[in-house]
Design a protein around this motif. Structure first.
Motif, PDB file in Angstrom:
ATOM      1  N   LYS A  15       0.852  -1.194   0.000  1.00  0.00           N
ATOM      2  CA  LYS A  15       0.000   0.000   0.000  1.00  0.00           C
ATOM      3  C   LYS A  15       0.884   1.238   0.000  1.00  0.00           C
ATOM      4  CE  LYS A  15      -3.766   2.163   2.658  1.00  0.00           C
ATOM      5  NZ  LYS A  15      -4.621   2.037   3.864  1.00  0.00           N
ATOM      6  N   PRO A  52       1.197   4.897   1.303  1.00  0.00           N
ATOM      7  CA  PRO A  52       0.619   5.861   2.245  1.00  0.00           C
ATOM      8  C   PRO A  52       0.351   7.197   1.564  1.00  0.00           C
ATOM      9  CG  PRO A  52       2.628   4.842   3.123  1.00  0.00           C
ATOM     10  CD  PRO A  52       2.549   4.488   1.670  1.00  0.00           C
ATOM     11  N   ASN A 103       5.738   3.160  -1.407  1.00  0.00           N
ATOM     12  CA  ASN A 103       5.033   1.916  -1.117  1.00  0.00           C
ATOM     13  C   ASN A 103       5.664   1.196   0.067  1.00  0.00           C
ATOM     14  OD1 ASN A 103       2.982   1.821  -3.098  1.00  0.00           O
ATOM     15  ND2 ASN A 103       4.425   1.133  -4.656  1.00  0.00           N
ATOM     16  N   ARG A 104       4.797   0.611   0.891  1.00  0.00           N
ATOM     17  CA  ARG A 104       5.272  -0.179   2.025  1.00  0.00           C
ATOM     18  C   ARG A 104       4.555  -1.523   2.039  1.00  0.00           C
ATOM     19  NH1 ARG A 104       9.680   2.417   4.165  1.00  0.00           N
ATOM     20  NH2 ARG A 104       9.421   1.183   6.052  1.00  0.00           N
ATOM     21  N   TYR A 136       2.510  -4.242   4.050  1.00  0.00           N
ATOM     22  CA  TYR A 136       1.596  -4.273   5.196  1.00  0.00           C
ATOM     23  C   TYR A 136       1.304  -5.725   5.582  1.00  0.00           C
ATOM     24  CZ  TYR A 136       0.519   0.726   5.159  1.00  0.00           C
ATOM     25  OH  TYR A 136       0.598   2.095   5.260  1.00  0.00           O
ATOM     26  N   LYS A 183      -1.454  -3.250   9.442  1.00  0.00           N
ATOM     27  CA  LYS A 183      -0.221  -2.846  10.124  1.00  0.00           C
ATOM     28  C   LYS A 183       0.900  -2.658   9.105  1.00  0.00           C
ATOM     29  CE  LYS A 183       3.078  -4.227  13.723  1.00  0.00           C
ATOM     30  NZ  LYS A 183       3.448  -5.273  14.716  1.00  0.00           N
ATOM     31  N   LYS A 184       1.504  -1.474   9.142  1.00  0.00           N
ATOM     32  CA  LYS A 184       2.600  -1.175   8.226  1.00  0.00           C
ATOM     33  C   LYS A 184       3.896  -1.775   8.758  1.00  0.00           C
ATOM     34  CE  LYS A 184       4.105   3.099   7.939  1.00  0.00           C
ATOM     35  NZ  LYS A 184       4.177   4.527   7.552  1.00  0.00           N
ATOM     36  N   SER A 185       4.623  -2.463   7.876  1.00  0.00           N
ATOM     37  CA  SER A 185       5.904  -3.043   8.263  1.00  0.00           C
ATOM     38  C   SER A 185       7.026  -2.033   8.039  1.00  0.00           C
ATOM     39  CB  SER A 185       6.186  -4.311   7.445  1.00  0.00           C
ATOM     40  OG  SER A 185       6.653  -3.970   6.154  1.00  0.00           O
TER      41      SER A 185
END
Length: 254
Positions: free
Chosen positions: A132, A134, A139-140, A142, A148-150
């Protein structure tokens, strides 16, 4: 030339079949056993089942339901959700599951990937990566059903899990999931260039052309969610799948 795999990806919640949009508000679709029977008739090559709430609720895989699925399923299938231990993995393989799909547990304990690969082989381990972007930033990855973002960017993470023994990557764009307006092709392209193992693209398919576009972007396989449970973009429930002729034509594969 290996034929591009196209796979229904089915979401489980409370042992029922559901479908979400952007990982939110799952809509009940029906009983997974009935769906399996339909996919048998449609001669689908393989299936993926994901329990979307198991990790959040800290519940184990629904072994009894999976045993029922295995008894009805004519094709290989993979399962992900709530897998926490090697004993869970053994039970799943003993039931007839071909591959395990790891998401949250892999991010929390990378060595778990290696443990499974050492015992059963890398080909038995799919790492599911939910991505996703933000509001601000890049991009991160999750975990916990996208809640929950890693600490990882997708490029960082796929390289790490490949090094730890992953046999395949399943890449899902949370921003695209369920919308049926096409894949995040730029993301697929970047991830496919970063790894040497097969990439399963999912999240966004709404028509046959989307499958071809994902393949052209670098996907080794395409997993269909909405397209496999809805009649069209109006989202009338209908368990279905493209014919082999349709897939061969759109993918230009004989």
């Amino acid at each position: 030339m290996l034929r591009t795999r196209v796979i229904p990806c089915l979401l489980l919640e409370d042992e029922g079949l559901v479908k979400s949009i952007n990982f939110k508000k799952p809509t009940y679709i029906g009983d997974p056993i009935n769906s399996v029977r339909i996919y048998n008739e449609l001669e689908v090559d393989e299936l993926i089942f994901l329990d979307i709430k198991a990790s959040i609720n800290s519940t184990p895989p629904p072994f009894k339901k999976l045993e029922m699925i295995a008894s009805e399923c004519f094709m290989p299938f993979s399962y992900g959700g709530g897998i926490r231990t090697l004993d869970d993995v053994k039970k799943l393989f003993d039931l007839g599951v071909e591959k395990v799909v790891l998401n949250t547990i892999a991010c929390e304990n990378l060595y778990f990937i290696t443990q499974i690969a050492d015992i059963y082989g890398s080909q038995s381990v799919i790492i599911s990566i939910d991505v996703k972007k933000p509001l601000f930033g890049q991009n991160r990855v999750y975990i916990k059903d996208g809640t929950k973002k890693s600490q990882y960017t997708p490029i960082e993470y796929v390289k790490i899990v490949e090094n730890y023994g992953a046999g395949e990557i399943m890449l899902n764009s949370i921003d695209k999931e369920g919308l049926m307006d096409g894949f995040d092709l730029a993301l697929i392209d970047k991830i496919s260039d970063a790894i040497d193992i097969p990439l399963i693209a999912t999240g966004g398919a709404g028509e046959l052309l989307d499958i071809k576009k994902a393949k052209d972007a670098g996907a080794s396989a395409i997993a269909l969610g909405s397209m496999a449970v809805y009649q069209n973009k109006n989202r009338g429930i209908l368990i279905n799948f493209p014919t082999q002729k349709e897939l061969t034509t759109i993918l230009n594969e004989d």
